[in-house]
Write a protein that holds these residues in place. Sequence first.
Motif, PDB file in Angstrom:
ATOM      1  N   ILE A  14      -3.698   4.628   0.354  1.00 23.21           N
ATOM      2  CA  ILE A  14      -3.905   4.741   1.801  1.00 23.21           C
ATOM      3  C   ILE A  14      -4.808   5.939   2.088  1.00 23.21           C
ATOM      4  O   ILE A  14      -4.549   7.042   1.611  1.00 23.21           O
ATOM      5  N   CYS A  15      -5.883   5.712   2.851  1.00 25.23           N
ATOM      6  CA  CYS A  15      -6.842   6.787   3.143  1.00 25.23           C
ATOM      7  C   CYS A  15      -6.248   7.785   4.137  1.00 25.23           C
ATOM      8  O   CYS A  15      -5.258   7.495   4.799  1.00 25.23           O
ATOM      9  N   SER A  16      -6.892   8.946   4.256  1.00 20.06           N
ATOM     10  CA  SER A  16      -6.333  10.009   5.106  1.00 20.06           C
ATOM     11  C   SER A  16      -6.287   9.596   6.581  1.00 20.06           C
ATOM     12  O   SER A  16      -5.352   9.930   7.293  1.00 20.06           O
ATOM     13  N   THR A  17      -7.307   8.830   7.034  1.00 15.97           N
ATOM     14  CA  THR A  17      -7.320   8.380   8.432  1.00 15.97           C
ATOM     15  C   THR A  17      -6.103   7.501   8.721  1.00 15.97           C
ATOM     16  O   THR A  17      -5.413   7.681   9.723  1.00 15.97           O
ATOM     17  N   CYS A  18      -5.842   6.555   7.802  1.00 11.68           N
ATOM     18  CA  CYS A  18      -4.688   5.663   7.997  1.00 11.68           C
ATOM     19  C   CYS A  18      -3.369   6.433   7.871  1.00 11.68           C
ATOM     20  O   CYS A  18      -2.423   6.152   8.606  1.00 11.68           O
ATOM     21  N   GLN A  19      -3.330   7.419   6.986  1.00 13.70           N
ATOM     22  CA  GLN A  19      -2.116   8.238   6.855  1.00 13.70           C
ATOM     23  C   GLN A  19      -1.840   8.980   8.152  1.00 13.70           C
ATOM     24  O   GLN A  19      -0.706   9.025   8.623  1.00 13.70           O
TER      25      GLN A  19
ATOM     26  N   VAL B 122      -9.676   2.562  -2.893  1.00 19.33           N
ATOM     27  CA  VAL B 122      -9.688   1.520  -1.866  1.00 19.33           C
ATOM     28  C   VAL B 122      -8.454   1.676  -0.982  1.00 19.33           C
ATOM     29  O   VAL B 122      -7.333   1.680  -1.493  1.00 19.33           O
ATOM     30  N   CYS B 123      -8.663   1.825   0.325  1.00 22.82           N
ATOM     31  CA  CYS B 123      -7.521   1.937   1.238  1.00 22.82           C
ATOM     32  C   CYS B 123      -6.965   0.538   1.469  1.00 22.82           C
ATOM     33  O   CYS B 123      -7.678  -0.353   1.915  1.00 22.82           O
ATOM     34  N   SER B 124      -5.683   0.345   1.163  1.00 18.18           N
ATOM     35  CA  SER B 124      -5.121  -1.000   1.308  1.00 18.18           C
ATOM     36  C   SER B 124      -4.740  -1.297   2.745  1.00 18.18           C
ATOM     37  O   SER B 124      -4.227  -2.368   3.031  1.00 18.18           O
ATOM     38  N   THR B 125      -4.997  -0.358   3.657  1.00 21.25           N
ATOM     39  CA  THR B 125      -4.740  -0.634   5.068  1.00 21.25           C
ATOM     40  C   THR B 125      -6.029  -1.003   5.801  1.00 21.25           C
ATOM     41  O   THR B 125      -6.095  -2.029   6.462  1.00 21.25           O
ATOM     42  N   CYS B 126      -7.082  -0.187   5.667  1.00 17.39           N
ATOM     43  CA  CYS B 126      -8.319  -0.480   6.407  1.00 17.39           C
ATOM     44  C   CYS B 126      -9.450  -0.985   5.505  1.00 17.39           C
ATOM     45  O   CYS B 126     -10.487  -1.412   5.987  1.00 17.39           O
ATOM     46  N   GLY B 127      -9.275  -0.911   4.206  1.00 15.98           N
ATOM     47  CA  GLY B 127     -10.291  -1.445   3.301  1.00 15.98           C
ATOM     48  C   GLY B 127     -11.417  -0.485   2.963  1.00 15.98           C
ATOM     49  O   GLY B 127     -12.340  -0.834   2.227  1.00 15.98           O
TER      50      GLY B 127
END
Length: 164
Positions: free
Chosen positions: A148-153, A109-114
């Motif tokens: 954190i997912c790769s897109t958010c990174q 679960v990405c804690s930035t975008c969900g």
Amino acid sequence: MNFKANPMKQDEAKVRALEILDGFLEQNKHRKTSERYAILDAVAAMRDNFTLEELGRKLMNDLRFPVSRGTLYNTLNLFVKLRIVMRHRILNVTSYEFCRNEGRSIKMVCSTCGKVSLMKSQVIDNTIDTLHMKRFKCDSYALYLYGICSTCQAKMTRTKKKDN
Ligand SMILES: [Zn+2]
């Protein structure tokens, strides 16, 4: 109006959810309102995590069954209590996930975008199989990993570069 479609055509998770909801409403002598079943239909049709607003739009646009925000909110709360849906709260956004019995699943679960992505791990499967559980037979598991997912990174890296 009867909103229950032929159960043979539905996936297993939805059949299970319908049984839980029917059982709860019967036991507690609640009326089987068509709203609750329409909302369950919409929930089961959601592929990813969804917000209350997204569910409302799905009911309105795909099922032509507009439901008030209050009814949606109360019904989702009931579904969380019955473990038909799981609630996630990430930053200031609340999202919901339909509990499909995926057997053994690891969810990132990405804690930035969900965003939620699934992964499999033989190592974790083996570890669970060899765990000693007292008076408990485990038949499935769901493991949530937060990060954190790769897109958010990538977004963060770009923002950092701009700042410099
Ligand atoms: Zn993300």
